[in-house]
Design a protein around this motif. Sequence first.
Motif, PDB file in Angstrom:
ATOM      1  N   ARG A 149     -17.919  24.662  -0.318  1.00 36.98           N
ATOM      2  CA  ARG A 149     -17.302  25.709   0.634  1.00 36.98           C
ATOM      3  C   ARG A 149     -16.880  26.914  -0.278  1.00 36.98           C
ATOM      4  N   PHE A 177     -17.664  31.107   3.770  1.00 35.63           N
ATOM      5  CA  PHE A 177     -16.606  31.376   4.621  1.00 35.63           C
ATOM      6  C   PHE A 177     -15.901  32.785   4.502  1.00 35.63           C
ATOM      7  N   GLU A 196      -9.951  29.789   7.950  1.00 35.54           N
ATOM      8  CA  GLU A 196     -11.230  28.913   7.809  1.00 35.54           C
ATOM      9  C   GLU A 196     -10.855  27.775   6.795  1.00 35.54           C
TER      10      GLU A 196
END
Length: 554
Positions: A149, A177, A196
């Motif tokens: 991520r 993100f 997020e």
Amino acid sequence: MTKPVDLLREGRKEELWQMCCGFLNLSLEEFMAIQKRLLLEEIKLLKNSELGRRVMRGAMPETVEEFREQVPLTTYSDYLPELVEKREDVLPAKPAMWVHTIGRAGEYNFKWVPLSERSLYEFERVAGGVGLLASCNRQGDFLVKGHLRLLATMGSPDYGSGIVAHLTQQALDCDIFPCNGAEMTFQEKMEAGFKEALSQGLDALGGVPSVLAYVGEVFKQRIMDVDAHFLLSHPRASTRLMTGLIKSKLAGRPMLPKDIWSFKAIIGGGADSATFAKRVEELWGREVLEIYVGTEGGIYATQTWDHEGMAFIPNLNFFEFIPEREWFKWQLDHSYQPKTILLDEVKAGENYEIVITNFHGGIMTRYRIGDTIKITSLRNEKLNIDIPQMVFHSRADDFVDVASLGRLTERVIGEAIENSGIPYVDWVARKEIIDNKPVLHVYLELGDGYIASEKSLATAIREQFKKLDRKYRCNFYRLIGDMETVLSLKPVEATSLPQGAFSSYMTQRQAEGADLGHLKPPHINPSDEMLSLLGAPKVVVEAVPVTEAERATA
């Protein structure tokens, strides 16, 4: 063709490492063999292209030696107007995409550079390798398992700074993100990305270290202002925030981003890496892997898991190096064609201007990037890497020469400011002639509510040159002392900038459409317009002549 992401998804870890990082096992002879083989392939492509023949001035070299003897060095102006017009018919290979960075005011707004399908394939493998190296532990084992991520702190893929992140994402199956941030402003991206990341987690960062530090400071402020309704509707965010609060209380300090997230990889590149890398680590909790990148050639070099010097990449560009003495000759006479050496001829401790020729159908040919690098060692003894190690030294035109003070680089000035202990947000510096006297004028935005007189700021910075004297052996402080006592000069001046000066500048630059890598002003030699945008008081600055003494030292 097999791609890194295919090997990652199939769990073929050793093959993935060999594909992306196998160049680290090359001997220097093998490295040079790859360089020369790919250059000969590129020469054939250049000969068959209209623009290639033009930048080679009609030369038809058959060997590497003939190429270096017959083809002149180039700058971006040699590729005009074809590249700014994005003409594909004159290129050595059909572009799969174009990337760009900021141009020169009044000449061309953007530098556009084409990337062929083959160059993108090779570039993606290198970008994947950088991601693996950034996630390595001290034994060289990488932690990446897919679906990292990643916070979107970089530009879009068509920007020079964004293509590296884009290809790393493709190579290692990263999730970016915020997921729908394409049309958002930078501030909106950070706002959405923060939420997020709180709810879903965060594993990696990448970008210009000064921007990563700025984002860390923004996140640090946002942590305590999270909307209660958001936390109630996102239990994982509440858990992460509570865990972070406990960690910060145990550490006896305010909560930092590293208290909330545990990072597997942080990648940074740019001239400000040496200054901001430590600050990024303090905020985010992981050491930055420094890479050397450029729009015109992609990734040139990368650190490895020891986070020391950077090793050159063999398969994207052919490297030549202009020794410092040759660069000085060229500075005195721009009609002079500097001589170059190859990577197997560089010497440890020496500075060089770097010259590249793109492989795989690229067009930049014996191209002067405008950077000076320093070779720190001829190999990495600790990791047994047989490739010369480098650090970014300065822009080749970013020396600040203050009378007898010597040529100060961004790195040296940045170290003096950092070591002074002055809390600051950021800084810029340039040579100015004020009241017929040359000065190094440093403009700082002070941080943490720090209040000090400009005289004390200048004194604190000036004192650090004495300590850097021992490190770099450049006699900075002795020369400063001579100038102060003998010539009655004060060669270092300091001016405080208004609070929020740099964030306001970034907002204005973003509104103008600047790449994230160019949101901030250059540390060295900012223009009058840049200083005005930073809110600096207007200084009557006289023309800066090149003195006979300065010519002599060149």
